[in-house]
Write a protein that holds these residues in place. Sequence first.
Motif, PDB file in Angstrom:
ATOM      1  N   ALA A  17       0.835  -1.206   0.000  1.00  0.00           N
ATOM      2  CA  ALA A  17       0.000   0.000   0.000  1.00  0.00           C
ATOM      3  C   ALA A  17       0.868   1.254   0.000  1.00  0.00           C
ATOM      4  CB  ALA A  17      -0.931  -0.001   1.200  1.00  0.00           C
ATOM      5  N   SER A  21       1.050   3.694  -3.129  1.00  0.00           N
ATOM      6  CA  SER A  21       0.519   5.048  -3.002  1.00  0.00           C
ATOM      7  C   SER A  21       1.585   6.121  -3.194  1.00  0.00           C
ATOM      8  CB  SER A  21      -0.148   5.224  -1.640  1.00  0.00           C
ATOM      9  OG  SER A  21       0.813   5.119  -0.617  1.00  0.00           O
ATOM     10  N   ALA A  51      -6.643   4.381 -10.258  1.00  0.00           N
ATOM     11  CA  ALA A  51      -6.665   4.255  -8.796  1.00  0.00           C
ATOM     12  C   ALA A  51      -6.724   2.792  -8.362  1.00  0.00           C
ATOM     13  CB  ALA A  51      -7.854   5.024  -8.227  1.00  0.00           C
ATOM     14  N   LEU A  52      -7.248   1.921  -9.193  1.00  0.00           N
ATOM     15  CA  LEU A  52      -7.352   0.509  -8.841  1.00  0.00           C
ATOM     16  C   LEU A  52      -6.009  -0.218  -8.895  1.00  0.00           C
ATOM     17  CD1 LEU A  52     -10.705  -0.547 -10.520  1.00  0.00           C
ATOM     18  CD2 LEU A  52     -10.210  -0.319  -8.086  1.00  0.00           C
ATOM     19  N   PRO A  54      -2.909   0.542  -7.531  1.00  0.00           N
ATOM     20  CA  PRO A  54      -2.303   0.326  -6.208  1.00  0.00           C
ATOM     21  C   PRO A  54      -3.142  -0.599  -5.320  1.00  0.00           C
ATOM     22  CG  PRO A  54      -2.321   2.659  -6.752  1.00  0.00           C
ATOM     23  CD  PRO A  54      -3.120   1.961  -7.795  1.00  0.00           C
ATOM     24  N   ALA A  55      -4.457  -0.493  -5.436  1.00  0.00           N
ATOM     25  CA  ALA A  55      -5.321  -1.373  -4.642  1.00  0.00           C
ATOM     26  C   ALA A  55      -5.124  -2.829  -5.049  1.00  0.00           C
ATOM     27  CB  ALA A  55      -6.777  -0.971  -4.816  1.00  0.00           C
ATOM     28  N   ALA A  56      -4.973  -3.080  -6.323  1.00  0.00           N
ATOM     29  CA  ALA A  56      -4.752  -4.454  -6.802  1.00  0.00           C
ATOM     30  C   ALA A  56      -3.403  -4.984  -6.326  1.00  0.00           C
ATOM     31  CB  ALA A  56      -4.833  -4.491  -8.332  1.00  0.00           C
ATOM     32  N   THR A  58      -1.841  -4.056  -3.562  1.00  0.00           N
ATOM     33  CA  THR A  58      -2.002  -4.314  -2.133  1.00  0.00           C
ATOM     34  C   THR A  58      -2.736  -5.624  -1.894  1.00  0.00           C
ATOM     35  OG1 THR A  58      -2.032  -1.956  -1.695  1.00  0.00           O
ATOM     36  CG2 THR A  58      -2.933  -3.380   0.020  1.00  0.00           C
ATOM     37  N   PHE A  59      -3.823  -5.839  -2.625  1.00  0.00           N
ATOM     38  CA  PHE A  59      -4.590  -7.073  -2.496  1.00  0.00           C
ATOM     39  C   PHE A  59      -3.721  -8.283  -2.835  1.00  0.00           C
ATOM     40  CE2 PHE A  59      -7.110 -10.463  -4.336  1.00  0.00           C
ATOM     41  CZ  PHE A  59      -8.042 -10.691  -3.333  1.00  0.00           C
TER      42      PHE A  59
END
Length: 74
Positions: A17, A21, A51-52, A54-56, A58-59
């Motif tokens: 994350a 970010s 935006a997805l 960094p979320a991907a 992290t996941f």
Amino acid sequence: MAKHPVEKKVTWATAAAYLGSTGLLAILTAVQGDAGLVEPLPDPLEPVVLALVPAAITFAAGWKAKHTPRPSGG
């Protein structure tokens, strides 16, 4: 209350994350100025897709990391 070590999953997801970010968002911001990469997407969808990323990451880091073994008992 017994103290347990921080799960490796949490550590890896937190690191991902942070990296996602900071460094990755800086890269994505630069890429966002180059419309060639996201040109096939409708304009309202471009920031959502960017935006997805960094979320991907992290996941995926949390998913891939193994659980930290806990001592049995107590």
